[in-house]
Write a protein that holds these residues in place. Structure first.
Motif, PDB file in Angstrom:
ATOM      1  N   LEU A 145       2.698   1.729  -3.499  1.00  0.00           N
ATOM      2  CA  LEU A 145       1.828   2.204  -4.416  1.00  0.00           C
ATOM      3  C   LEU A 145       1.290   3.773  -4.439  1.00  0.00           C
ATOM      4  N   SER A 146       1.221   4.046  -2.901  1.00  0.00           N
ATOM      5  CA  SER A 146       0.835   5.382  -2.521  1.00  0.00           C
ATOM      6  C   SER A 146       1.752   6.191  -3.061  1.00  0.00           C
ATOM      7  N   ARG A 147       2.867   6.094  -2.045  1.00  0.00           N
ATOM      8  CA  ARG A 147       4.074   7.043  -2.103  1.00  0.00           C
ATOM      9  C   ARG A 147       4.762   6.976  -3.119  1.00  0.00           C
ATOM     10  N   VAL A 186       0.989  -1.148  -0.041  1.00  0.00           N
ATOM     11  CA  VAL A 186       0.045  -0.013  -0.013  1.00  0.00           C
ATOM     12  C   VAL A 186       0.914   1.048   0.107  1.00  0.00           C
ATOM     13  N   ILE A 187       1.884   1.281   0.879  1.00  0.00           N
ATOM     14  CA  ILE A 187       2.645   2.438   0.787  1.00  0.00           C
ATOM     15  C   ILE A 187       3.462   2.719  -0.353  1.00  0.00           C
ATOM     16  N   PHE A 215     -10.712   2.205   0.530  1.00  0.00           N
ATOM     17  CA  PHE A 215     -11.732   2.306   1.946  1.00  0.00           C
ATOM     18  C   PHE A 215     -10.979   3.308   2.604  1.00  0.00           C
ATOM     19  N   TYR A 264      -7.831  -7.190  -2.763  1.00  0.00           N
ATOM     20  CA  TYR A 264      -6.942  -6.133  -3.022  1.00  0.00           C
ATOM     21  C   TYR A 264      -6.183  -6.264  -4.442  1.00  0.00           C
ATOM     22  N   GLY A 309      -4.307   7.470   4.880  1.00  0.00           N
ATOM     23  CA  GLY A 309      -4.546   8.194   3.574  1.00  0.00           C
ATOM     24  C   GLY A 309      -3.986   7.298   2.510  1.00  0.00           C
ATOM     25  N   ASP A 310      -2.877   6.671   2.774  1.00  0.00           N
ATOM     26  CA  ASP A 310      -2.452   5.701   1.670  1.00  0.00           C
ATOM     27  C   ASP A 310      -3.421   4.505   1.473  1.00  0.00           C
ATOM     28  N   ALA A 328      -6.028   5.932  -0.642  1.00  0.00           N
ATOM     29  CA  ALA A 328      -5.684   6.291  -2.274  1.00  0.00           C
ATOM     30  C   ALA A 328      -5.549   4.942  -3.089  1.00  0.00           C
ATOM     31  N   VAL A 329      -5.129   3.867  -2.193  1.00  0.00           N
ATOM     32  CA  VAL A 329      -4.918   2.754  -2.997  1.00  0.00           C
ATOM     33  C   VAL A 329      -6.028   1.624  -2.907  1.00  0.00           C
ATOM     34  N   THR A 330      -6.728   1.390  -1.711  1.00  0.00           N
ATOM     35  CA  THR A 330      -7.744   0.463  -1.864  1.00  0.00           C
ATOM     36  C   THR A 330      -9.167   1.047  -1.637  1.00  0.00           C
ATOM     37  N   PHE A 375      -3.495  -7.753  -4.757  1.00  0.00           N
ATOM     38  CA  PHE A 375      -2.008  -7.705  -4.400  1.00  0.00           C
ATOM     39  C   PHE A 375      -1.424  -9.098  -4.298  1.00  0.00           C
TER      40      PHE A 375
END
Lengths: 192, 354
Positions: free
Chosen positions: A115-117, A112-113, B289, A153, B281-282, B285-287, A155
């Motif tokens: 993909l987001s950051r 998650v980190i 939820f 997800y 926040g991540d 953004a990603v899932t 993943f």
């Protein structure tokens, strides 16, 4: 007992077998792996993390330890790639002997980190890797959770032991077996 | 002894009131004195000895919502987390042990008639009075009263005039003291607060380590999955637990992703430098939820003010991230003037520590 030469881990990757087998290389793979495994059973993070990264590097990946102390990037290590970067959760045997649920939870968080950051480029399907000393116990629920994560997800969580990494490296270095890097990049569940 | 029946009035929001009465208000002052106002006319409140004793017992349907039915859940239906409420052996009326009660407000919130006097953080008392309202109620038979009248408590009413500064800290001290003896107490207490906010919820049974979810709740079509950490010892792990729980709910129990709402209940919000906020926040953004994060403090405030937590109405709110580390605006929107009422307003009960 032959000891792992911890101080030599900063040497070039080409010397890795000298480092893993400080007192000389046995003739066969099984003996060599057995010695290495025995030597590493008491390895803590300081030994296990750089060694893991060094083996990945020897296998041809651009691997690096994560930024320790950086609270926004707590991933243990990365395989950096122009398109398919992989976050790595490492579990030394002194932390947990078997890869467990917590390892998978952390691998999901790492994915998650990343993909987001977007520290490094990657895709949704590229694996998020857990490297540990032993595979999970059958009753641990790890494999079920990996399936749940993929279903929910999208993943892919891949798990691999240091043993299997060393076997692959041995085959590459001494048996002229070409290591297919996509085996880890696309790993889903246990490394086979 | 006749008791007032609440049959058919499942919610504490739906009690009994004579036909034609438009407004019913319970006003609580700082010393725990309570007044009922019926269309502006004050009455002294009195315990009506309800059949199902909502101040003492939750209904089974409240504590065992129809979700994850195989989960071995804590079966306690007791509203009071320290079991301070019992029934008087002679009169049958509920009674509160002042030695055990620590004034958390759960029973106070549950009483439909304002017949529990609460001194926040100290103690609650069952109120008895031969007041006009008793005569008013007696003017009809209890059964007819139950059938024919409906109490519509104004959701916007203020039921306490102020929030005593020390009272709430007394509550938290007591929760932490009991938690030190029994770690599952934080889950039980939080569940009971959420039940008062109209969220049916269950918590895992003591000693069950197979379920990696602290609490699962249901409110209409929303499935609430919660992680509870009142002491701040596990804050960084909370996002991981939620991601795990969501995956299990969706994959194994066929619960649609759209209906799942992740909820975090903390004792106080983490330090602003904590990665906790960015991680939430991540996840969004990603899932996609959207995790709702509340402090127990604000949930208790909502409970004392007789609010409900309606998840259909708070989309986008209480959702924290790197760029949003407090719930101040949302809190003020629900309780206007809260900044004057709550001494702790703006503290780490409302957002990240500086």
């Amino acid at each position: 007992m032959k000891r792992l030469n911890i101080n030599s881990l900063n040497q070039p990757a080409s010397n890795i077998w000298d480092q893993l087998l400080a007192e000389g290389k046995p003739d066969n793979k099984a003996s060599a792996i057995q010695i290495i495994q025995r030597n590493l059973i008491t390895a803590d993070q300081r030994t296990f993390y750089p060694l893991t990264v060094k083996i990945l590097t020897s296998l041809g990946y651009n691997a690096a330890i994560g930024n320790q102390g950086d609270t926004s990037n707590r991933v243990d290590a990365f395989i950096k790639d122009a398109s398919y970067s992989i976050p790595i959760e490492i579990k030394s045997p002194t932390e947990v002997m078997n890869i467990n649920i917590k390892s998978v939870q952390q691998a999901v968080e790492n994915k998650v980190i990343l993909l987001s950051r977007q520290f490094y480029p990657t895709t949704l399907e590229t694996t998020s890797l857990v490297i540990g000393y032993l595979y999970p116990e059958d009753r641990s629920g790890v494999y079920e959770l990996i399936d749940d994560v993929r279903y929910t997800y999208g993943f892919n969580i891949g798990i691999i032991t240091l043993h299997d990494l060393i076997v692959s490296l041995w085959e590459k270095d001494f048996e002229a077996i070409v290591f297919d890097k996509s085996r880890i990049t696309n790993l889903k569940g246990k490394y086979i | 002894m006749k008791r007032l029946s609440l049959e058919g009035n499942n919610s504490k929001r739906r009690g009994l009131l004579a036909e034609g009465i438009k407004n019913f208000q319970i006003i609580q002052d700082l010393e725990g004195r309570s007044t009922i106002k019926v269309d502006g006319i004050p009455f002294s409140p009195t315990c009506l000895n309800c059949v199902d004793i909502p101040c003492k017992e939750f209904k089974t349907s409240e504590i065992l919502p129809d979700v994850l039915n195989g989960m071995p859940a804590n079966p306690s239906t007791k509203v009071c987390p320290v079991n301070a409420i019992s029934e008087d052996r002679i009169t049958g009326f509920p009674t509160i042990d002042p030695e055990t009660c620590f004034g958390c407000g759960l029973c106070f919130n549950r009483c439909p008639y304002g017949a529990i006097g609460l001194e926040v953080g100290k103690e609650a008392k069952i109120l008895h009075a031969d007041s006009e309202i008793v005569e008013f109620i007696k003017s009809d038979s209890i059964t007819e009263f139950s059938k024919n009248y409906e109490l519509r408590i104004n959701q916007d009413r203020t039921i306490i005039e102020n929030i005593p500064k020390g009272g709430l800290t007394n509550i938290y001290s007591e929760i932490l003291r009991i938690r030190a003896l029994n770690q599952s107490f934080e889950n039980l207490f939080t569940r009971n607060v959420l039940l008062c906010l109209n969220i049916n919820a269950k918590i895992k049974n003591i000693g069950n380590n197979d379920i990696r979810i602290d609490l699962i709740g249901k409110q209409r079509n929303n499935i609430i999955v919660a992680s509870i950490d009142l002491v701040g010892s596990d804050t960084l792990n909370i996002p991981r637990y939620l991601l795990d729980a969501i995956a299990v709910l969706h994959s194994r129990h066929n619960i649609s992703k759209k209906s799942i709402i992740p909820l975090v209940v903390v004792g106080s919000y983490p330090n602003k430098r904590s990665d906790f906020f960015e991680m939430l926040g991540d996840i969004k953004a990603v899932t996609n939820f959207e995790t709702k994060t509340f402090s127990l403090h604000f949930l208790i405030i909502l409970m004392l003010f007789n609010k409900v937590l309606n998840f259909d109405e708070i989309e986008g709110a209480f959702s924290l991230s790197k760029d949003k580390k407090d719930i101040i605006k949302e809190a003020q929107a629900i309780i206007p003037g809260l900044e004057k009422l709550d001494y702790w307003f703006g503290s780490n009960y409302y957002g990240a520590r500086k």
